[in-house]
Design an enzyme around this catalytic site. Structure first.
Site, PDB file in Angstrom:
ATOM      1  N   ASP A 151      -5.227 -23.494  12.333  1.00  0.00           N
ATOM      2  CA  ASP A 151      -6.040 -23.679  11.124  1.00  0.00           C
ATOM      3  C   ASP A 151      -6.837 -22.429  10.791  1.00  0.00           C
ATOM      4  O   ASP A 151      -7.068 -21.575  11.649  1.00  0.00           O
ATOM      5  CB  ASP A 151      -7.011 -24.853  11.314  1.00  0.00           C
ATOM      6  N   GLU A 152      -7.230 -22.353   9.557  1.00  0.00           N
ATOM      7  CA  GLU A 152      -8.220 -21.377   9.069  1.00  0.00           C
ATOM      8  C   GLU A 152      -7.972 -19.947   9.539  1.00  0.00           C
ATOM      9  O   GLU A 152      -8.845 -19.318  10.127  1.00  0.00           O
ATOM     10  CB  GLU A 152      -9.634 -21.800   9.512  1.00  0.00           C
ATOM     11  N   VAL A 153      -6.778 -19.428   9.294  1.00  0.00           N
ATOM     12  CA  VAL A 153      -6.502 -18.045   9.664  1.00  0.00           C
ATOM     13  C   VAL A 153      -6.998 -17.125   8.542  1.00  0.00           C
ATOM     14  O   VAL A 153      -6.602 -17.268   7.387  1.00  0.00           O
ATOM     15  CB  VAL A 153      -4.998 -17.823   9.922  1.00  0.00           C
TER      16      VAL A 153
END
Lengths: 542, 542
Positions: free
Chosen positions: A338-340
């Site tokens: 997630d959330e790269v």
């Protein structure tokens, strides 16, 4: 006697209630409602006003003669002791004389495991059958389940049926229950990176999970701020990445204890090692693992996500996840994804060159997918299944058929469920259950009112939603406040994931949950109050 | 060495810092900032990089030769032991040999009470002088205060100056502090009616209050839901009005213990017995005390506020408050007077008749004032002062000159402060500090940013604002979650009410508060985290 018509599926309720119905059940119903508070509510439940007494001197939980499990099944033996103590308090207080048994006594609960393999030494899994049948009648109650996992659920329900009468004597009413979970995956996410959670806190919350029939501990064990997991293969990860290398870490024996404590309660432990983002703490111990960020043409001294252009990154992951796959027995590992944040990759000239070589243009989600794809292959080679956050699916990464996609973004949640299941993947929902977002008042009701299958899709798609998770991210919680903040708010999610879809009456839920939280308090869990009121046994700690 | 220029009033800072200034103070400052975290920040503070070591084997807190207090002052003796243990941990662990004393050691803190009456056996009051001077230099530190109350504040500050060096050894830097509170009334309101708060919880929070230099425990002891105070005069109040007459009550000895525990920490206990509203629980034990509500021409079976038209109500209050005035030593009693609902009075034909006779028309606030006026006269006859919620002032009740009006309504707070002080009454502010209203994130900053004197008014009016209170109403808190919910959020209010008006840097406050909350945790208070991070000594409880 009374019959919970509003909860029992109608076909059963009508026939059975009729048979049992008589006289003054309105007053009795009120009385029983005050005493019995099942949580989560069983699928099929009927109870009569006929009450039996339980004496700590005579009552026993025993293996049924016909059971495939016996005294060598330590999981059950431990559970028998645990539930006996929940019912009667500390064992040591009671004599063992069995002299006086009266007619109206319930003398035993027989636990009958019906399948040839009771799975005493096994681990629960996504496929585990947790159903059970419980019949309470004199002189014996009988709990029937295919295996120990269903028996654990039934023992919890049995203990919830017991209530103290006016004289403080334990009573239980004539009852028949047939129960099974609506969803197979009912999880709690705890985050031991943003704040270190002492073992004691984790174990207490596993205990509370069992009281609420949760069956998955999603252990978000490492993240940017700290790396408390001691890796045998790469000890420098925690030596340099933990808040403190001795006091703020989980040793291999700590991890084993968590897994075994959870197993004894029918709870799977799914560890999450989130990459390529959320990995700042990994970089302290492993040279070159993270992407060096650039300021103009020179390295800025800061680092971004895992460096996806170096072979060494994949070699590291291969060894690391080989260890993880052996340490954690569950068939699944959560790989995050997630959330790269792409800004560091964008700043790095080597990464840009790699993008060019690979023909990715300037679409960094392709680079992310490139990394994740290779990681998934690495983990698949360990014979583990994997769970991922929804971004991995959204970015079009090719996933194994048995991948579980976790939907966490609140915005357009229904659309996401539709897409993920439309593509044929199993999914779990956590978006509506981010319990770290606190607010004033009874927010448990909001969690309770969520209907996970309320999205456009075919029956086949709906079947792919295998459950959900209540997530308590760690920004604002640690040992001081985690447990009361989680319970009983997470209990709302527990009932939503276990009980029948029709169980939606918030008023009734309130009445039961008030008592359920007092039960948790009595058992030593500092579950916070729902509203004004009191428990007979208040919390004794601080 | 460095000098906290940004905090110290300039006139002092410039001269003194100059004298002390030398070389490499920038690096040292950062280092010191990480070690020392005073909370609330003293009024005048200067510290040098010169460090002394403290050994548990040799360091002592002693009465100065010149002090008017000595070993017979048990308040100080207890405080010496308490702060010694805060600094060094459990006393029993340490040997008593005093053999080795090195040059760089601090061997003692001399506590010098300068006024002829140290007030060892007294109680703190609104007029109490809490100022102190603290000078840390080898071989002795000296704490000078007019009386024990200032000494208590100075001991807390001294303990906050001590930090562990790299080897775990306790160090303290050469320091001069001159300190006093900005406001005289710095309170915490706890509500033991909506949920019963076990003694243990109250005492722990008094302990935490002392760590934050709070000096008033506003004990909202009874309210609608329950009446846990055991009255000697009217035992039926708790027998019938408590959640449980034995387990959920405060006995006379419990109350004494709270008062004495608070006294030992320089904390006043102001009990609130709120009338005429918020009294449902009173009605269970005292016949005819509450107004019978009517549905049309017949009593509905429900009850409203205290019945203001019966003489018996005032006779009861006379006896009741006579007891209260003797049980609680503080010069003030809080009489409540908030949120009176007129609907029940309006429904009652006898009340309506009384209104007519008195010529009140249909203005029920006149009836409310009629009741309150008589109540105030009753309490005044006990020689106590009283505090009231703002409605009492708003309704034009005639108040004694020394009345403290508590402003709690958030809407138009500045206007209210202006009116109350304009009428010449002293006032305290709680409106911006209702800590029961939780929200996601760092809401302590909102509490911190409040400036209590930010309302239109003359200097004379500003002087009438004598302080404020952080209120944790009990709808959603009990023993399970109260303490972490209160701390360190209330610490923000503590600094606002103690430190200089110019102390408003949220970033600096964050750095200090993070360490202050770890200090509270180390001392056994489960103060919740402000944000991601860790404490060296995490909370050991659950």
């Amino acid at each position: 006697m009374y019959c919970l018509l509003k909860f029992a599926p109608l076909f059963l309720a009508v026939s059975v209630c009729h048979g049992w119905l008589f006289g003054d059940f309105v007053g009795k119903q009120k009385e029983l409602d005050d005493k019995i508070s099942l949580w989560p509510l069983p699928q099929k439940f009927q109870s009569s006003a006929v009450a039996f007494k339980l004496s700590p001197a005579s009552f026993q939980i025993v293996h049924a003669k016909e059971s495939s499990a016996g005294p060598s099944c330590s999981l059950l033996e431990n559970a028998f002791r645990r539930y006996f103590e929940y019912i009667f308090g500390d064992l040591k207080k009671h004599e063992k004389s069995r002299k006086k048994v009266f007619d109206s006594d319930l003398v035993e609960l027989k636990v009958w495991i019906t399948s040839s393999d009771p799975e005493c030494d096994g681990y629960p899994s996504l496929q585990t059958d947790e159903s059970y049948q419980l019949s309470v009648d004199e002189p014996s109650a009988v709990l029937k389940a295919a295996n120990v996992w269903g028996a654990l659920r039934g023992l919890e329900t049995f203990s919830q049926l017991v209530y103290e009468d006016y004289y403080g004597v334990n009573n239980i009413n004539k009852t028949d229950i047939s129960d099974f979970p609506r969803f197979a995956h009912r999880g709690i996410l705890l985050d031991s990176s943003r704040h270190f959670l002492p073992l004691k806190v984790i174990l207490a919350n596993l205990e509370a999970m069992a009281m609420n029939k949760f069956n998955v501990f999603h252990w978000h064990i490492v993240d940017d701020p700290s790396f408390p997991y001691i890796s045998r293969t790469f000890p420098e990860l925690s030596q340099k990445g933990a808040y403190h290398p001795f006091t703020h870490v989980y040793t291999p024996s700590d991890v084993k204890m968590v897994i075994e404590f959870a197993r004894m309660r029918g709870i799977r432990v799914i560890p999450e090692f989130d990459t390529p983002g959320h990995t700042q703490s990994w970089g302290n111990g492993i040279k070159d693992l993270l992407t060096p960020c650039f300021s103009g043409s020179t390295p800025s001294g800061t680092f971004g996500p895992v460096n996806p252009i170096l072979n060494s990154s994949y070699e590291f992951m291969t060894q690391f996840f080989k260890e993880i796959s052996m340490v954690f027995p569950d068939a699944y590992i959560h790989l995050g994804g997630d959330e790269v944040d792409f800004s560091c990759w964008k700043s790095n000239p080597d990464v840009r060159k790699f993008m060019e070589q690979q023909g990715f243009g300037t679409d960094y989600s392709k680079l992310e997918s490139f990394y994740i794809q290779r990681l998934l292959d690495i983990v698949a080679a360990t014979k583990k299944g994997y769970m991922v956050w929804q971004e991995v699916f959204d970015n079009g990464v090719k996933l194994k058929d048995d991948t579980v996609v976790e939907v966490w973004i609140g915005n357009k949640m229904e659309e996401e469920l539709q897409n993920v299941t439309g593509a044929g993947f199993t999914t779990i929902l956590s978006a509506p259950w981010y319990l770290d977002y606190i607010s004033y008042g009874q927010d448990w009701q909001r969690y309770y009112k969520v209907e996970p299958l309320n999205f456009p899709g075919t029956d086949a798609q709906k079947k792919l939603v295998i459950g959900g998770e209540a997530c308590l991210w760690g920004e604002y919680v640690d040992a001081t406040n985690l447990t009361p903040r989680l319970w009983p708010r997470a209990s709302a999610v527990a009932e939503r994931l276990w009980s029948d879809k029709s169980v939606t009456d918030v008023g009734n839920a309130y009445t039961r949950l008030v008592q359920h939280r007092c039960r948790m308090v009595k058992r030593g869990i500092p579950a916070e109050p729902l509203f004004v009121g009191h428990c007979r046994h208040e919390y004794k700690g601080l």
